[in-house]
Design an enzyme around this catalytic site. Sequence first.
Site, mmCIF file in Angstrom:
data_model
loop_
_atom_site.group_PDB
_atom_site.id
_atom_site.type_symbol
_atom_site.label_atom_id
_atom_site.label_comp_id
_atom_site.label_asym_id
_atom_site.label_seq_id
_atom_site.Cartn_x
_atom_site.Cartn_y
_atom_site.Cartn_z
ATOM 1 N N HIS A 147 67.111 20.578 56.333
ATOM 2 C CA HIS A 147 68.371 20.789 55.620
ATOM 3 C C HIS A 147 68.510 22.274 55.262
ATOM 4 O O HIS A 147 67.545 22.891 54.806
ATOM 5 C CB HIS A 147 68.384 19.932 54.345
ATOM 6 C CG HIS A 147 69.635 20.099 53.550
ATOM 7 N ND1 HIS A 147 70.831 19.537 53.931
ATOM 8 C CD2 HIS A 147 69.884 20.796 52.410
ATOM 9 C CE1 HIS A 147 71.766 19.869 53.054
ATOM 10 N NE2 HIS A 147 71.211 20.633 52.130
ATOM 11 N N GLY A 193 68.688 8.013 50.076
ATOM 12 C CA GLY A 193 69.698 8.875 49.454
ATOM 13 C C GLY A 193 70.148 9.957 50.426
ATOM 14 O O GLY A 193 69.702 9.999 51.569
#
Length: 220
Positions: free
Chosen positions: A129, A163
Site C-alpha cells: 500500500h 478490513g
Amino acid sequence: MAPAPSSPSSPDSSSGPARLVVLVSGSGTNLQALLDAIAADPGYGAEVVAVGADRDNIAGLERARRTGLPVFVCRVKDYENKGGRAAWDVALADAVSAYQPDLVVSAGFMKIVGKEFLNRFGGRFINTHPALLPSFPGTHGVRDALAYGAKVTGCTVHFVDDGVDTGPIIAQGVVEIRGEDDETALHERIKEVERQLLVDVVGRLARDGYRIEGRKVIVP
Ligand code: GAR
C-alpha cells in the site's frame, strides 16, 4: 515445483522455492521488481507461478506474458448476473488455488477480496500500500497524505485481513513529502522504495518463514 506448505502461515523452504501468485490491476512495476529479483538471484527463495488481474489489457499482464507466465483475468462485471461480488470472490479464489500458491501477493491489485478468498488465503495473502498505515488507507493513499499536509509518507507491506488495509504490518518504508510534490511525482518516489521493500519482504518470508501473533508479524 514445491507443494503447498502444510502450515498456511509459513512457506516451507525445504521443499523448493515458495510459489507466488501475484495479483495486479495496472502497470505492474512491483510485479516486475519481483520477477527481476527472482531472475537475478537463484537463492531468492520464491518463484512467480501465475499472475492474475481484475481487468484485461494492462501492462502488468503484458509483463507476465512476456516472461512466459500463465495469466488469468477475473472481472467483477462478468459476475453481475451470476451471483455478484460473492461469486466473483469464489471465482478469484478458485483461479488462484489452481496454482497452489504458498503466498499470494497483491501488487497494485485494486479490489477488496471477500470472505471466501480470505478463508482460503488468509495468513498468506500480502498487500503493498502506498502510505504509512494505519494512516491513509484505501484507494487514494498518496493523494490523501498529500492533501492532509503530512511531511512524510511511504509504503506498507502487510497481510490482508477483512478490513481495508488494516491487516498485520510486515514492513514499512518512509518517503519525505516535498513542497513541490504532486500526486504523480510523490507516487513515483514512493514506488521506488516500495518495489525494493516488497522484494525484500517476499524473499524473507519465503526463505525464513514467519508467524503472525495478533498484530505482530514475526520473521525469524
Ligand atoms: C503501488 O504503489 C501500490 O502500492 C498501489 O498501486 C501501485 C501499483 O503500482 N496499490 C494501491 O494503491 C492499493 N490500495 P504498480 O502497478 O506499478 O506495481
